[in-house]
Design an enzyme around this catalytic site. Structure first.
Site, short mmCIF file in Angstrom:
data_model
loop_
_atom_site.label_atom_id
_atom_site.label_comp_id
_atom_site.label_asym_id
_atom_site.label_seq_id
_atom_site.Cartn_x
_atom_site.Cartn_y
_atom_site.Cartn_z
N ILE A 190 33.24 48.91 36.58
CA ILE A 190 34.53 48.25 36.39
C ILE A 190 35.64 49.28 36.23
O ILE A 190 36.71 49.18 36.85
CB ILE A 190 34.48 47.31 35.17
CG1 ILE A 190 33.50 46.16 35.44
CG2 ILE A 190 35.87 46.76 34.87
CD1 ILE A 190 33.23 45.29 34.23
N THR A 246 34.28 49.12 28.91
CA THR A 246 32.90 49.40 28.49
C THR A 246 32.16 48.09 28.24
O THR A 246 32.74 47.01 28.35
CB THR A 246 32.89 50.23 27.21
OG1 THR A 246 33.28 49.39 26.09
CG2 THR A 246 33.86 51.41 27.30
N VAL A 260 36.14 36.42 30.92
CA VAL A 260 35.62 35.11 31.33
C VAL A 260 36.04 34.86 32.77
O VAL A 260 37.24 34.84 33.07
CB VAL A 260 36.16 33.98 30.43
CG1 VAL A 260 35.63 32.63 30.92
CG2 VAL A 260 35.76 34.20 28.98
N ALA A 295 35.65 36.72 35.45
CA ALA A 295 36.04 37.88 36.25
C ALA A 295 37.47 37.69 36.75
O ALA A 295 38.40 37.66 35.96
CB ALA A 295 35.07 38.12 37.40
N LYS A 313 30.95 34.31 26.73
CA LYS A 313 32.07 33.65 27.39
C LYS A 313 32.39 32.32 26.71
O LYS A 313 33.57 31.98 26.51
CB LYS A 313 31.75 33.42 28.87
CG LYS A 313 31.56 34.70 29.67
CD LYS A 313 31.10 34.39 31.08
CE LYS A 313 30.82 35.67 31.86
NZ LYS A 313 30.29 35.43 33.22
#
Length: 820
Positions: free
Chosen positions: A475, A555, A609, A611, A682
């Protein structure tokens, strides 16, 4: 391909006007370029105004002025004109069309020779110089027809009526009916209209003066009630400064009509005041675009004020003149200035700047060099009436100005203007009317340096934002690639300098408050990284030189969640892709949110939540708009969605997990996906966002796909002992298939506190059964969406999507900082 437009009953309400100047028609290649632009940007019924090609008008003016005094020059100039125009025709037209155009050109040149014998110099000039526009209109119309675009040309003298004078104005009442009649006859074609010329009351040609073709275009747009007008030229719109003098000058995407008019009044080479006059009070959109970079930057001129208040442009004139006079003591100073202003207005002589000194009864008026002599002559005549004395004209002056709505109210720009002039040879400074400009008249000086300093002052960002990235895995590295592409856009959009200043991962950290170049960040990190604990890192970040600092947490660290309060204590904003801080144990979550409130920092976590799906924003907007979310359910794990869509019962489920892991589609430890922990995080995040702040992880009923033993040991040990796990998944798949259903991993949250995560057998017709591999579905029921849920659906697996969501949060943080 050019198409006929579907037009309404009102032809003119749908039309658009395009204007091409001489530089846009300078040679055959330019004509061909214009044809392609018209194919792309026009429809039947649109209007195109043209100037004379290249230097044609200059040549015709030379012929008119030299007639009778230098016949050899006239003869040679007409020969050159015939060669140039004939060359355009033979290069562009074929067969009969070329033959007809050449014959018309020959007839026109014979007519010009006759006109040049006329004794009336004014009539000779007006009748002669308009031929350039006729030639352009005829040639472009013929070329369009040859290119299968229906087109006709129109001599503007058939529609425009005007009185002769220094700056003739088109008579709307007389011209509009003539245009309406022409438009009704030309609905199925493009109409190419000559610029610059009109018809006088006695049938004579009246030329429209400087920038007459631009004025023709905007007046035509007004009379036709066009929806848009575009002036195509050789520059990409209006720049924030002269790009030939000021490094970093950029195209202004939008200006208000008032700002454009003020810039034109101060001598802009791109716009003239008369061009804009017809647009006042109209809704027609006016754009300035480059013929040579049609898809590049351009400037749109809006009817009303747009954007923030302050200077948008710095401009200058190297040569201006000052006319000075002293008013008579027999008349009040204010009355004398009003009388002189009214006298100059009668002749459309508007000064660039003016200075009134009542104690000395002194008036000083600044004009461009080309206007100053006319103004001085008029005032010299007026002086005989005794209103003033000591009239003088002095040159060797220059002008520098800032232009922008509200520039006089913008303290930073106002201070910048005066600060850079403090050592300059300033004669006087005048704030423009309605707060649109600050104008300085100076003795001749190095304007380029002065303008560069002023431009830097107004274009430099209002604030600086430092960005520290924690985590450089999938990411984090994905966000760095996106940031490299978007950095300049982000800074320019918000007028905010955004600078990457720190990288931190498990191997160490680098901090550089002069900025870290992204294109070689890996090599730079390996070369300069330092091993440092979090306390040392925090101490260094707390000493940052920026107006604001944000940490992007990319992270998956639980430990880092416990450092959020300390980061916020130092006023550091946070953007989280890490789910653990927002789903932390209640005591830590309360500490984080309390610190956020006390320190007034921003914490955004849309990436946690869905992406790249806007789940946070939609649920938040529903809550803030007065709705109440009752329940949310769906497929919330992109990983599980991908796995269960790919699984067919024939291969071991664990082999699919390894494949997904290799593609970066799972958590670093894929068992987090299998236990439901990722989905539970989530769910807990959404619950807390909906106001269920007492909600804990233990409140969620979760059915894990792996037992406790499978969670022990390494990931490789899990795969080595996955036989029992594979049989369990295969069994569940078989039961679902036997019952005519499909296997999906579903999350359900009720506002009352009920929450469940686990495998479910769904009917194939259920929307949650039919999501594509890797997709998420969020079905939101609320007071407003009771019978039919509001559904958010889309891909939600892969680091690129999560990185995009982080970038979206960074954009919103910039908005917040800018408005604070």
């Amino acid at each position: 391909m050019w198409q006929h437009a579907q037009r309404s009953e009102s032809v003119s309400s749908r039309s658009r006007v395009h204007k091409f100047g001489g530089s846009s028609l300078a040679d055959a290649d330019c004509y061909l370029r214009v044809v392609e632009l018209l194919k792309e940007h026009t429809s039947a019924g649109d209007l195109v105004v043209v100037s004379a090609a290249g230097k044609t008008t200059n040549a015709l003016v030379l012929c008119s002025k030299s007639a009778g005094s230098n016949d050899e020059l006239v003869k040679q100039t007409l020969t050159d004109l015939e060669r140039f125009q004939g060359s355009l025709i033979t290069q562009l037209l074929d067969g009969a069309a070329a033959k007809q155009a050449l014959q018309s050109l020959s007839d026109d040149l014979n007519q010009i020779q006759t006109l040049l014998q006329a004794g009336d110099e004014s009539a000779r000039y007006n009748e002669t110089v308009g031929f350039g526009e006729l030639w352009s209109a005829r040639l472009l119309a013929a070329l369009l027809n040859q290119s299968t675009v229906p087109a006709g040309w129109l001599d503007a003298r058939e529609i425009f009526s005007a009185q002769p004078g220094p700056q003739p104005e088109i008579d709307v009442a007389l011209s509009q009916p003539k245009l309406a009649e022409q438009l009704l006859q030309r609905q199925e074609e493009l109409t190419i209209v000559t610029g610059f010329i009109s018809r006088g009351p006695d049938g004579e040609t009246v030329t429209l003066g400087r920038n007459g073709s631009d004025y023709s275009a905007t007046m035509l747009a007004t009379l036709a009630d066009a929806q848009a007008a575009t002036i195509w030229t050789d520059v990409a719109g209006i720049f924030s400064a002269d790009p030939n003098k000021v490094k970093g000058a950029r195209t202004q995407p939008i200006l208000s009509l008032a700002e454009a008019a003020e810039l034109a009044r101060l001598g802009s080479p791109v716009l003239h005041t008369r061009t804009l006059q017809p647009m006042v009070g109209r809704k027609t959109r006016l754009s300035i675009r480059s013929t040579f970079a049609a898809t590049g930057s351009h400037t749109q001129i809006a009817p009303t004020q747009v954007g923030e208040k302050g200077a948008k442009i710095v401009t200058s004139l190297d040569k201006v003149c000052l006319i000075s006079m002293n008013t008579s003591s027999r008349q009040a100073f204010e009355e004398a200035t009003a009388t002189i202003r009214a006298y100059l207005d009668r002749y459309q002589l508007v000064p660039l700047a003016k200075q009134y000194q009542p104690d000395q009864r002194l008036i000083r008026l600044c004009f461009t060099a080309e206007v100053a002599e006319t103004a001085f002559a008029r005032l010299k005549d007026f002086q005989l009436q005794g209103a003033f004395c000591n009239l003088t004209l002095n040159d060797n002056y220059a002008l520098a100005a800032m232009v922008g709505d509200g520039v006089t109210e913008n303290a930073r720009h106002y201070h910048c203007f005066y600060r850079h002039l403090q050592d300059a040879p300033v004669e006087f400074i005048q704030p423009g009317e309605h707060g649109l400009s600050l104008v300085a008249v100076l003795r001749e000086t190095d304007l380029d340096t002065l303008l560069s300093h002023m431009h830097h002052g107004i274009s430099s960002p209002d604030k600086k934002l430092g960005v520290a990235l924690f985590g450089t895995g999938n990411i984090g590295s994905g966000w760095l690639r996106l940031y490299q592409e978007q950095q300049h856009y982000l800074s320019n959009y918000h007028r905010l300098e955004v600078q990457l200043c720190a990288l931190y991962n498990q191997d160490g950290a680098i901090i550089d408050f002069t900025g870290i170049e992204v294109d070689d960040w890996q090599a730079r990190f390996q070369q300069h990284k330092e091993d440092m604990g979090f306390e040392q890192l925090l101490e260094l970040l707390a000493g940052h030189p920026y107006d604001e600092l944000v940490v992007i947490d990319a992270t998956d660290s639980r430990d880092l969640a416990y450092q959020y309060p300390a980061l916020m204590e130092h006023g550091i904003h946070l953007i989280s892709a890490n789910k653990y801080p927002a789903s932390a144990p209640l005591s830590l979550y309360r500490e984080i949110t309390q610190q956020r409130k006390e320190k007034a920092v921003v914490w955004l976590n849309n990436a946690t939540v869905g992406a790249g799906l806007p789940v946070h924003y939609v649920t938040g907007d529903l809550q803030h708009s007065g709705d109440e979310v009752v329940s949310i359910s769906g497929v919330w794990s992109g990983t599980m969605s991908w796995l269960l869509q790919q699984y067919d019962g024939k291969q071991p489920f664990s082999s699919l997990i390894r494949e997904a892991m290799d593609q970066g589609l799972t958590e670093p430890d894929p068992r987090e996906d299998l236990t439901g922990e990722d989905v539970c995080c989530k769910l807990l995040i959404l619950a807390r966002q909906l106001g269920m702040e007492e909600f804990e992880m233990d409140d969620i009923e979760v059915v894990s796909l792996v037992d406790e033993e499978a969670l022990e040991g390494s990931i490789e040990e899990f795969f080595a002992n996955a036989e029992v796990f594979d049989r369990q998944i295969a069994s569940a798949y078989g039961r679902a298939e036997a019952s005519g259903r499909v296997l999906r991993y579903i999350a359900r949250l009720e506002r009352g506190g009920q929450a469940h995560v686990g495998l479910e057998f769904l009917d194939p017709s259920d929307p949650m059964a039919n999501c594509h591999a890797g997709e998420n579905i969020y079905a939101i029921h609320s007071e407003w969406f009771k019978e039919q849920p509001l559904v958010i659906r889309g891909p939600a697996v892969g680091p690129e999507l999560t990185a995009g969501s982080v970038q979206s949060d960074l954009f919103k943080l910039c908005q917040h900082i800018k408005s604070a």
